[in-house]
Design an enzyme around this catalytic site. Structure first.
Site, short mmCIF file in Angstrom:
data_model
loop_
_atom_site.label_atom_id
_atom_site.label_comp_id
_atom_site.label_asym_id
_atom_site.label_seq_id
_atom_site.Cartn_x
_atom_site.Cartn_y
_atom_site.Cartn_z
N TRP A 1 -7.19 -7.64 3.97
CA TRP A 1 -5.83 -7.80 4.48
C TRP A 1 -5.83 -8.78 5.64
O TRP A 1 -6.66 -8.68 6.55
CB TRP A 1 -5.30 -6.46 4.99
CG TRP A 1 -5.20 -5.37 3.97
CD1 TRP A 1 -5.97 -4.25 3.90
CD2 TRP A 1 -4.28 -5.29 2.88
NE1 TRP A 1 -5.58 -3.47 2.84
CE2 TRP A 1 -4.54 -4.08 2.20
CE3 TRP A 1 -3.25 -6.12 2.42
CZ2 TRP A 1 -3.81 -3.68 1.08
CZ3 TRP A 1 -2.53 -5.71 1.31
CH2 TRP A 1 -2.81 -4.51 0.65
N CYS B 1 0.82 -1.21 0.00
CA CYS B 1 0.00 0.00 0.00
C CYS B 1 0.86 1.27 0.00
O CYS B 1 1.66 1.46 0.90
CB CYS B 1 -0.90 -0.01 1.23
SG CYS B 1 -1.79 1.53 1.52
N GLU C 1 -5.36 8.11 8.89
CA GLU C 1 -5.14 9.00 7.76
C GLU C 1 -3.64 9.24 7.60
O GLU C 1 -3.00 9.89 8.43
CB GLU C 1 -5.88 10.32 7.97
CG GLU C 1 -5.54 11.42 7.00
CD GLU C 1 -5.63 10.99 5.54
OE1 GLU C 1 -4.66 11.24 4.79
OE2 GLU C 1 -6.65 10.37 5.15
N SER C 2 -3.08 8.69 6.54
CA SER C 2 -1.62 8.69 6.39
C SER C 2 -1.03 10.09 6.34
O SER C 2 0.08 10.33 6.83
CB SER C 2 -1.21 7.90 5.15
OG SER C 2 -1.68 8.52 3.97
N TYR D 1 -5.06 5.32 -9.50
CA TYR D 1 -6.23 4.52 -9.12
C TYR D 1 -7.45 4.91 -9.95
O TYR D 1 -8.28 4.06 -10.30
CB TYR D 1 -6.51 4.68 -7.63
CG TYR D 1 -5.55 3.94 -6.75
CD1 TYR D 1 -5.80 2.63 -6.35
CD2 TYR D 1 -4.35 4.52 -6.32
CE1 TYR D 1 -4.91 1.93 -5.56
CE2 TYR D 1 -3.44 3.83 -5.54
CZ TYR D 1 -3.73 2.54 -5.16
OH TYR D 1 -2.84 1.84 -4.38
#
Length: 341
Positions: free
Chosen positions: A124, A84, A161-162, A209
């Protein structure tokens, strides 16, 4: 700019002491399937365009010891997938800031699988032992979507939230970071970083994406044009300076890198982003090698996991799960970016 691989469903209403397993699953469409576990494959508009939804858990870790989530060594755990890109940028910060001794992490297996036998969806999963899947580890705490920053003390999700997780790693743990002097969001560049992040996220990070998950020609054509216009813009910028926002490594470079490192190996074929290969862009290609060679960065790239995930987890795109042989690019080879030093 919301960036996590998959979005939560019902867990947001749970309190901080909840022991519920937060499993993030990928829905395989079926008329009999229960619509609660979702993936990016389901996030579609009526026009056939891919629409990414927002992350749910948005708490912050602070240096203030009186805060709800204080920055403490050994308290937090990061769940990631090497496949990811959103999770990989969180891991990149952990490594290049020198925080991996203070914040533990585990990776899921690369391919989506059934999270339990009764599920019709796939998601996952963690291996059952240290030897089952090289590069993945059994989950010592809970099941989780990724990326997830978990508080082991309160037994709750802090944030998924990255873009916010990396900001926390950049500043809030500096009193324990081995590379505290590295500031990837310096005050004098913040406006430029924010503005650049916006168009890179929309056209490139999320743009691949939009190309790959489009279900109609129109949205694909629009996304692929926007993607390569943005890559051309990056190529032009990098012909004048070492990094995207100047001659200083910044947050924007890490965010862009996680897409570029997957481009020729996955997105060109799997997401139909084949107008031009990354290595046909001299500046972008050498720039990608430059970032890859930043101390700590190469350990965040597991190309076997990356390729096995994308080619093996999207049956509507690659129904037989065949993994292309190449191109096996050597990103450790010399680059020319020192000319801007």
């Amino acid at each position: 700019m919301f960036a996590s691989c998959f979005k939560p469903n019902v867990a947001s209403a749970l309190g901080p002491q909840s022991n519920v397993v937060f499993s993030r699953c990928a829905q395989i469409p079926s008329k009999n399937s229960i619509q609660m576990a979702r993936s990016a494959l389901d996030e579609m508009s009526d026009s056939g365009a891919f629409l990414r939804t927002a992350s749910t858990f948005r708490n912050f870790i602070l240096r203030d010891p009186s805060s709800q989530f204080p920055a403490e060594s050994g308290r937090y755990h990061l769940y990631i997938s090497y496949a990811c890109p959103w999770a990989s940028r969180c891991l990149a910060y952990l490594k290049i800031k020198g925080l991996d001794k203070d914040i533990s992490f585990t990776s899921v297996k690369p391919r989506w699988e059934r999270t339990k036998e009764s599920d019709e969806h796939m998601g996952w999963v963690f291996p059952s032992s240290d030897t089952e899947e090289p590069g993945a580890e059994p989950d010592p705490l809970n099941g989780a979507k990724i990326p997830v920053l978990w508080d082991k003390k309160l037994k709750t999700i802090v944030n998924n939230e990255s873009s916010e997780i990396i900001r926390m790693f950049n500043t809030e743990f500096n009193h324990m970071a081995e590379n505290a002097a590295l500031d990837l969001y310096p005050s004098h560049l913040q406006t430029r970083i924010d503005e650049t992040n916006e168009w890179i996220y929309d056209a490139i990070n999320n743009g691949v994406y939009k190309c790959g998950f489009a279900r109609k020609q129109g949205p694909y054509d629009e996304a692929v044009k926007k993607l390569f216009d943005a890559l051309d813009k990056c190529e032009e910028i990098l012909g004048k300076q070492r990094y995207i926002c100047g001659n200083t490594l910044s947050e924007t470079d890490i965010r862009l890198f996680v897409t570029l490192i997957r481009f020729d190996e996955v997105y060109v074929v799997h997401f139909k982003c084949n107008k031009k290969l990354l290595h046909e862009y001299p500046n972008l290609f050498n720039y990608t090698k430059d970032i890859f060679q930043v101390p700590g960065m190469s350990s965040t790239v597991n190309m076997e996991h990356i390729k096995r995930h994308y080619y093996g987890s999207h049956p509507t795109i690659n129904p037989f799960g065949i993994i292309p042989f190449g191109p096996n690019i050597n990103y450790s080879s010399p680059h020319d970016r020192e000319r801007f030093s």
